[in-house]
Each structure stands twice: as C-alpha cells, then as structure tokens.
Design a protein around this motif. Structure first.
Motif, PDB file in Angstrom:
ATOM      1  N   TYR A 340      20.527 -60.324   5.259  1.00 23.85           N
ATOM      2  CA  TYR A 340      20.059 -58.950   5.078  1.00 23.85           C
ATOM      3  C   TYR A 340      21.249 -58.011   5.013  1.00 23.85           C
ATOM      4  N   ILE A 341      20.979 -56.785   4.569  1.00 24.40           N
ATOM      5  CA  ILE A 341      22.005 -55.750   4.584  1.00 24.40           C
ATOM      6  C   ILE A 341      21.434 -54.511   5.267  1.00 24.40           C
ATOM      7  N   ALA A 342      22.263 -53.865   6.072  1.00 25.75           N
ATOM      8  CA  ALA A 342      21.858 -52.636   6.754  1.00 25.75           C
ATOM      9  C   ALA A 342      22.904 -51.567   6.465  1.00 25.75           C
ATOM     10  N   ILE A 343      22.490 -50.461   5.896  1.00 16.48           N
ATOM     11  CA  ILE A 343      23.404 -49.356   5.604  1.00 16.48           C
ATOM     12  C   ILE A 343      22.933 -48.131   6.388  1.00 16.48           C
ATOM     13  N   ALA A 344      23.826 -47.593   7.204  1.00 17.85           N
ATOM     14  CA  ALA A 344      23.466 -46.476   8.068  1.00 17.85           C
ATOM     15  C   ALA A 344      23.216 -45.211   7.257  1.00 17.85           C
ATOM     16  N   PRO A 345      22.405 -44.305   7.803  1.00 20.39           N
ATOM     17  CA  PRO A 345      22.181 -43.009   7.132  1.00 20.39           C
ATOM     18  C   PRO A 345      23.515 -42.298   6.918  1.00 20.39           C
ATOM     19  N   ASP A 346      23.634 -41.640   5.782  1.00 15.36           N
ATOM     20  CA  ASP A 346      24.846 -40.889   5.430  1.00 15.36           C
ATOM     21  C   ASP A 346      26.057 -41.802   5.248  1.00 15.36           C
ATOM     22  N   GLY A 347      25.811 -43.124   5.155  1.00 16.73           N
ATOM     23  CA  GLY A 347      26.898 -44.057   4.891  1.00 16.73           C
ATOM     24  C   GLY A 347      27.868 -44.229   6.040  1.00 16.73           C
ATOM     25  N   MET A 348      27.459 -43.892   7.271  1.00 20.54           N
ATOM     26  CA  MET A 348      28.360 -44.035   8.420  1.00 20.54           C
ATOM     27  C   MET A 348      28.491 -45.507   8.813  1.00 20.54           C
ATOM     28  N   ASP A 349      29.687 -45.857   9.312  1.00 19.37           N
ATOM     29  CA  ASP A 349      29.848 -47.213   9.843  1.00 19.37           C
ATOM     30  C   ASP A 349      29.365 -47.205  11.295  1.00 19.37           C
ATOM     31  N   PRO A 350      29.204 -48.382  11.935  1.00 17.04           N
ATOM     32  CA  PRO A 350      28.669 -48.420  13.303  1.00 17.04           C
ATOM     33  C   PRO A 350      29.468 -47.587  14.303  1.00 17.04           C
ATOM     34  N   CYS A 351      30.802 -47.535  14.144  1.00 21.35           N
ATOM     35  CA  CYS A 351      31.608 -46.738  15.076  1.00 21.35           C
ATOM     36  C   CYS A 351      31.279 -45.254  14.938  1.00 21.35           C
ATOM     37  N   GLU A 352      31.212 -44.763  13.699  1.00 21.33           N
ATOM     38  CA  GLU A 352      30.885 -43.354  13.458  1.00 21.33           C
ATOM     39  C   GLU A 352      29.460 -43.048  13.901  1.00 21.33           C
ATOM     40  N   LEU A 353      28.552 -43.990  13.666  1.00 22.14           N
ATOM     41  CA  LEU A 353      27.145 -43.796  14.026  1.00 22.14           C
ATOM     42  C   LEU A 353      26.992 -43.684  15.545  1.00 22.14           C
ATOM     43  N   ARG A 354      27.678 -44.539  16.283  1.00 16.17           N
ATOM     44  CA  ARG A 354      27.602 -44.496  17.747  1.00 16.17           C
ATOM     45  C   ARG A 354      28.143 -43.173  18.262  1.00 16.17           C
ATOM     46  N   LEU A 355      29.230 -42.703  17.672  1.00 14.22           N
ATOM     47  CA  LEU A 355      29.847 -41.460  18.112  1.00 14.22           C
ATOM     48  C   LEU A 355      28.932 -40.272  17.835  1.00 14.22           C
ATOM     49  N   ALA A 356      28.252 -40.318  16.682  1.00 21.51           N
ATOM     50  CA  ALA A 356      27.418 -39.178  16.278  1.00 21.51           C
ATOM     51  C   ALA A 356      26.034 -39.198  16.915  1.00 21.51           C
ATOM     52  N   LYS A 357      25.427 -40.394  17.049  1.00 23.65           N
ATOM     53  CA  LYS A 357      24.023 -40.451  17.452  1.00 23.65           C
ATOM     54  C   LYS A 357      23.745 -41.354  18.650  1.00 23.65           C
ATOM     55  N   GLY A 358      24.781 -42.015  19.184  1.00 25.12           N
ATOM     56  CA  GLY A 358      24.588 -42.792  20.399  1.00 25.12           C
ATOM     57  C   GLY A 358      24.309 -44.271  20.181  1.00 25.12           C
ATOM     58  N   ASP A 359      24.254 -44.992  21.303  1.00 27.76           N
ATOM     59  CA  ASP A 359      24.073 -46.441  21.278  1.00 27.76           C
ATOM     60  C   ASP A 359      22.761 -46.859  20.616  1.00 27.76           C
ATOM     61  N   GLN A 360      21.686 -46.128  20.882  1.00 28.24           N
ATOM     62  CA  GLN A 360      20.381 -46.506  20.350  1.00 28.24           C
ATOM     63  C   GLN A 360      20.389 -46.527  18.823  1.00 28.24           C
ATOM     64  N   ALA A 361      21.108 -45.588  18.218  1.00 28.01           N
ATOM     65  CA  ALA A 361      21.172 -45.534  16.749  1.00 28.01           C
ATOM     66  C   ALA A 361      21.857 -46.774  16.192  1.00 28.01           C
ATOM     67  N   VAL A 362      22.871 -47.280  16.899  1.00 23.63           N
ATOM     68  CA  VAL A 362      23.550 -48.499  16.444  1.00 23.63           C
ATOM     69  C   VAL A 362      22.613 -49.693  16.562  1.00 23.63           C
ATOM     70  N   ALA A 363      21.887 -49.779  17.684  1.00 30.07           N
ATOM     71  CA  ALA A 363      20.945 -50.878  17.887  1.00 30.07           C
ATOM     72  C   ALA A 363      19.851 -50.855  16.821  1.00 30.07           C
ATOM     73  N   GLU A 364      19.411 -49.652  16.456  1.00 25.29           N
ATOM     74  CA  GLU A 364      18.348 -49.527  15.448  1.00 25.29           C
ATOM     75  C   GLU A 364      18.862 -49.792  14.038  1.00 25.29           C
ATOM     76  N   LEU A 365      20.180 -49.652  13.841  1.00 22.43           N
ATOM     77  CA  LEU A 365      20.761 -49.833  12.506  1.00 22.43           C
ATOM     78  C   LEU A 365      20.427 -51.199  11.927  1.00 22.43           C
ATOM     79  N   VAL A 366      20.480 -52.230  12.742  1.00 21.99           N
ATOM     80  CA  VAL A 366      20.296 -53.585  12.229  1.00 21.99           C
ATOM     81  C   VAL A 366      18.838 -54.027  12.244  1.00 21.99           C
ATOM     82  N   GLU A 367      17.914 -53.134  12.583  1.00 25.43           N
ATOM     83  CA  GLU A 367      16.499 -53.514  12.600  1.00 25.43           C
ATOM     84  C   GLU A 367      15.795 -53.297  11.257  1.00 25.43           C
ATOM     85  N   PRO A 368      15.737 -52.055  10.725  1.00 24.02           N
ATOM     86  CA  PRO A 368      15.070 -51.862   9.425  1.00 24.02           C
ATOM     87  C   PRO A 368      15.995 -52.289   8.300  1.00 24.02           C
TER      88      PRO A 368
END
Length: 639
Positions: A340-368
């Motif tokens: 599968y492939i998971a691309i974060a909203p706004d094209g952020m990588d997991p490090c940027e996503l965690r910084l901007a939206k927290g741990d839960q956003a990173v965990a959710e990244l690989v679900e949908p």
C-alpha cells in the motif's frame, strides 16, 4: 600467524548460543511440528518456507537450496564471516573467553577483519553519542528539538554528533588500537594530505545497524551553511556496509514487524524516529538509495509472506515521492504481502506531520491507505487524455502490463475491472481479456509478435514442467540414481535414518545390526555408514550428531546428515511402534530382495548344476522365507 581457537571453547560456544535465537534475528520462525521451526530461507529467494531449524539439535537445513549446518555455519554464511570471526562474535555474545593455541591470544592480530570493523563502528557510535552533549553540538541538539526529539529520543536511536575538527575520531580510535588501514577500510576515516582524517565532521550522526544489531555504518546530516558537502552523507560501501542491503531502524522494528506482519517504509532517519515515537514501531527506511530487491528480501524474511502481511510505503506527495512509489511498485510482485501507499495531507512526511499534528496523526497516516497498484495505475492514467479513444487506448497499452504482472488470477481480474473504470471503458470484459492476453504473453517470455497482435499461440511457451515436490535429487557426492520419494523403499529408508539421527534410542539396538546394503539409495547408504563410523545409535552420547557429521566423507554427505537430522518425521506420534514399523519395513524389503536374488541364482543353476550349491541355495531360500513370514506376523519382535 593467528592462533587457533581451542576446540573445547568452540564446542562451548556452539552449545551456549541457541540456534533458534540466532536465526530469529534474521528471519521470522514459526512452529513446524516435531519441535522444529520453519521460515523463509535467507540464502535463496522463495515464497513458501522450506528452511527448518531444530533447536534441540542445534542444526538448520533448507530443503530448497540444501544449505545446512550448525549455529556457526549459519552465521558464517549469512554474515560472510570466517570461522574464527564467527566463533569470536558468538563467544562475545555468550560471555565466553576464548583460548588460542599456537602462540596465545593477541587481540590486535587474531580477530577477523569484519569483527575489527564492527568493533570500530561500535566504539565510534559511543563516541559520537557522548559528543552530542558537548557545547559544540548545541546546533545538533537544536536541530533535533526543532523536530520534536528530546534527549531520551536521541539516546533511544543512538543519535550523536561528529566534532568539526579534522581528526578527532581518527585519533580516538588510534588510541584504542585500530590501525590507519582499518580506519580507512571501515569508512570512518579517509585519506587526507598528511594521513587519515575523519570522514564525518560537524554533523548530526545516526548509527545504521544491520538485522543482527551491529553498527555497520552512519548517516550524517549537514548542520552548518559553510559545510559544502551534501545534505546527507552516508558511509561508503565497505566490507560490512552495503547500502542496498541495510534498512535503517530494522534492528528496532524487526520483532514488531514479525509480530504484527506489517512494515512501514519511510524515507528518512527522522521519519523513522517520528513513527516509532508515535507508536508505529514497524517503521524502517532505506539509507540513501531506492527501495530495491535486497531490501525486499530482508522484509520478506521478517514478514514470512503470510496472507495477512502488509507493507505500507509513505512517500512524499511531490514528483520525487511519486517516482519513488512507482519504483517500489516495480518490485511489488516480489512480495507475497499486500503493498500500500500512504501520503500525508499537504504532502508532509511523518516527521513534519508529527510536529504539526501530533503522534495520533502519524499513527492514522498508515491506516487509510491506497493499494500500491492502484496508485501506480492512476499515475500512469493521468498522463493521457481519456476524453478521446486514442488516449484511452494508449493508457491501456501502458497499464495492462502492470496489471498482468499480478500473479494471483482472481486479483488480476479484479484489478483489470478497476482499470476499466479508471479509463472510462464501459466494456470491462474487453480490458479483462486484454490483461489476460498480456499476462500469457509475459509468461511465454515475451516472444513472438507481442500481445498487441492477438496471437495467443505462444501462451505458456517457455514454462518447464513443474517438478513434483516429492522428487528430490540425490546429493552429487555418492554415486547412484536420484532419490525419489515416490519410491516406497526410499521413503521408508529416509524415515528410518531420520529416526536414527533424531531419536536413536527408539531404533536401538536393532538399527546398528542393519547392513549398509539394506539401504538401496547410495546417499542413504553413505549416511548409514556415517552412523556406524560414529559408533552406532546404541547409547548415543550428547555429541552424537556432531560425531555423525564429522564422520561424513565430504560436504555433500554431511549436508544430507544435517537435512535428515532437521527434517520433520511424518508421524503424529513418534514412538516405539512407529520406529518398529520402519525397522521392519526396511528389513522386509531387504529380505524380499535377497529372496529374489536366490531364486534367480537357482534358476540360473538349473537342474544339472552343482548339487551342494543347489542345496545351499534352497536352504537359504527356506530360511529367508520363514524369517520374512515371522517379520510379517510378529513385527519388530522378530528382528
């Protein structure tokens, strides 16, 4: 010359380190029955596990590529080490002090090359980690803090700092006894105008470990504007570091990857850190290279390619990330796992996503997540004008070979229907037939005019007849016909030898009275000879298997001994009754063969032959017939 390791110490090392614990560091093992474990072989590419480990016997064997041996042999093979390097490495793990003969022990000269390079990297990693607390490294600590990583995170991942001077690490390692040649060979130093200097200077350092947990290289991040080097500088190719064969974070992620049958592939060191700290502890990353075939082999051994296995790629949403995803899809069919492939909203990588939206956003990244094949197809289709027939046809021409590579026929059909929907082609069966046609052409080796010409006559060409899994070729050493487990005689002889190696007490003392000629397959006769040369199965000592393997005349017979010592016995209950059945069956067949020989001799002698010889043959025939009848009536009690 390096001293020879004391034989008693070698045995102590072999006994002290469980083979299943060592093998489990490189691949996932599951119960295979009979006390054995199985997994995907690390020495050849396979889809179903044929690699077995016997913890009780300290042996492994692959029934696919025939590799086998003990713990030392496994580590030698998988890590490309010499015998002495392997024993030293396992001894260090077990806390055993080795004794050396022929002149005593000199650490600087008697350790193998790989052992020395790994030790240099271990010391370097500790040195860099200590330097992260220095005043000079404040810029590095700030870099980490700005990305949400505190001191505990840095310590967990072993992040360090390389001082900006020319030769700080080089001088430090020299003081530890390492030579300039070793430092250059390791990639930690490089040649300067006046001798070796540090390769990494003024950078944030990530230690890169192999599956076994040894530090084999470093990834170094630029921190200052006056650093004219690349943003990331990795260890060069060395005897212990091949970038196409390492995955950053695999040492931390491997247990959870095997446990949950899922791996998350990210792009950088900080992305791995962010994922793990957010609870996605199956995250790993490549080290300055594209995800490729060797990386797949590492993951497949951990995932064991069971039906529920998942591999999720998290690539940036930009053009480079899309290109990386398409490259990954090129190797997609090498996985039995679903990708599968998971691309974060706004094209952020997991490090940027965690910084901007927290741990839960990173965990959710690989679900949908989106299936990788679907993402790849959409990237292809979007390049064409689907409003016109020629655009749809061209898109189908490029996309059909991608779908055709899906090996599972049902999945291939389903994806072909989805492709028809993406293209806006109402006749879905037309697309399904087109994909199937391309698949047949691909299986035929791509010969002929090609799939576009509608000639299906070559479909399937080039596919050899599949060999039955019951037809096993004999080892090349002992002469004789190929072993064929469809042969009842060969099958029973194999079972009896397995019992003699794995449960010697069950077949003793009867087995030791069996002649070499009672085993019709020459390779099995050779193994029987090894048991005899080792002192027999009766009263087998603790090192019985080692003695049998040592008695083998060559590596081929030794490999067969290992194979039989590891292979599962085909019985629900391995007991005296089952052992007796195998003993009787092998003996009965030997009796029947001798009866036929005697009958043939009598026929050749005729009525005018030597009366004494005739009488002797008649008596032997009567004795054999009575013995055979007794075996049939009384079983093992008649042996």
């Amino acid at each position: 010359m390096a001293g020879r390791i004391n034989d008693e110490d070698v045995k102590a090392v072999r006994d002290a380190v469980p083979i299943d614990a060592v093998v489990s560091e490189y691949l996932q093992l599951r119960n295979a029955g009979g006390g054995n474990l199985k997994g995907l072989c690390p020495f050849h590419d396979e889809k179903s596990p044929s690699f077995q480990v016997s913890p009780s016997k300290g042996l492994f064997h692959c029934f696919g590529c025939q590799e086998g041996g003990d713990t030392i042999a496994f580590v030698m093979k998988i890590d490309h080490l010499s015998f002495s390097e392997t024993v030293e490495r396992l001894a260090a793990r077990a806390g055993i002090t080795l004794r050396y003969e022929e002149g005593g022990y000199n650490p600087g000269h008697q350790r193998g090359e790989r052992t020395r390079l790994v030790e240099a990297h271990k010391i370097a990693a500790q040195y860099y980690a200590e330097q992260l607390g220095s005043a000079e490294a404040e810029i590095g600590r700030t870099f980490l803090a700005e990305r949400g990583f505190d001191q505990a995170a840095a310590e967990h991942f072993g992040v360090g700092y390389s001082p900006a001077g020319w030769d700080h690490l080089t001088r430090f390692l020299r003081g530890k006894g390492f030579t300039d040649r070793e430092l250059t060979l390791s990639g930690l130093s490089q040649e300067g105008r006046r001798g070796p200097i540090d390769r990494f200077r003024g950078r944030l350092m990530w230690p890169i470990r192999d599956v076994g947990g040894d530090v084999v290289g470093f990834g170094a991040r630029k921190l200052r504007d006056d650093d004219n080097g690349p943003k990331y500088l990795n260890t060069p190719e060395t005897p212990i570091y091949k970038k196409s064969q390492v995955l950053y974070g695999v040492d931390l992620a491997k247990k959870d990857i095997a446990k949950v049958s899922r791996a998350v592939v990210v792009e950088g060191y900080t992305d791995v850190m962010a994922c793990h700290l957010a609870g996605v502890t199956t995250a790993i990353a490549t080290c300055g290279t594209a995800f490729g075939g060797d990386h797949i082999k590492i993951l497949r051994r951990l995932l064991m390619d069971n039906g529920s296995a998942r591999v999720i790629f998290t690539f940036d949403g930009d053009a480079a990330g899309q290109k990386a995803a398409l490259r990954a899809f090129e190797d997609d069919q090498k996985f039995a796992a679903e990708t599968y492939i998971a691309i974060a909203p706004d094209g952020m990588d997991p490090c940027e996503l965690r910084l901007a939206k927290g741990d839960q956003a990173v965990a959710e990244l690989v679900e949908p997540r989106v299936p990788l094949f679907e993402f790849a197809l959409r990237q292809i289709v979007r390049r064409y004008d689907l409003e016109i027939p020629s655009g749809r046809a061209a898109a189908l021409d490029e996309a059909a070979p991608i779908v055709a590579r899906i090996k599972n026929v049902a999945s291939q059909h389903e994806v072909a229907v989805q492709l028809a929907g993406m293209l806006g082609i109402l006749d879905t069966q037309f697309v399904v037939r087109r994909v199937a046609q391309v698949a047949r052409w691909q299986r035929g080796g791509g010969k002929g005019q090609g799939p576009g010409h509608g000639d299906d006559r070559s479909a399937g060409a080039g596919r050899g007849a599949q060999r039955s899994s019951y037809d096993i070729q004999a080892p090349s050493g002992p002469a004789g016909p190929a072993l064929n487990l469809r042969s009842p005689a060969h099958r029973t002889e194999r079972e009896l030898l397995k019992l003699a190696l794995q449960y010697p007490a069950l077949v003793s003392p009867a087995f030791d009275a069996y002649g070499i000629d009672e085993f019709t397959a020459p390779p099995y006769a050779a193994v029987r000879q090894c048991v005899q040369a080792a002192g027999g199965a009766t009263g087998a000592p603790a090192d019985y298997l080692d003695a049998v393997r040592e008695a083998a005349p060559d590596d081929t017979v030794r490999a067969l001994v290992t194979e039989l010592a590891v292979e599962t016995i085909f019985a629900k209950n391995v007991d005296e009754a089952y052992a007796g059945d195998q003993l009787v069956t092998v003996r009965l067949r030997a009796v029947d063969r001798r009866i036929r020989d005697v009958q043939g001799a009598l026929a050749r002698l005729g009525h005018n032959g030597d009366p004494q010889q005739h009488a002797a043959l008649q008596e032997e025939l009567w004795v054999l017939t009575q013995y055979g009848q007794s075996l049939k009536n009384h079983g093992a009690a008649a042996l």
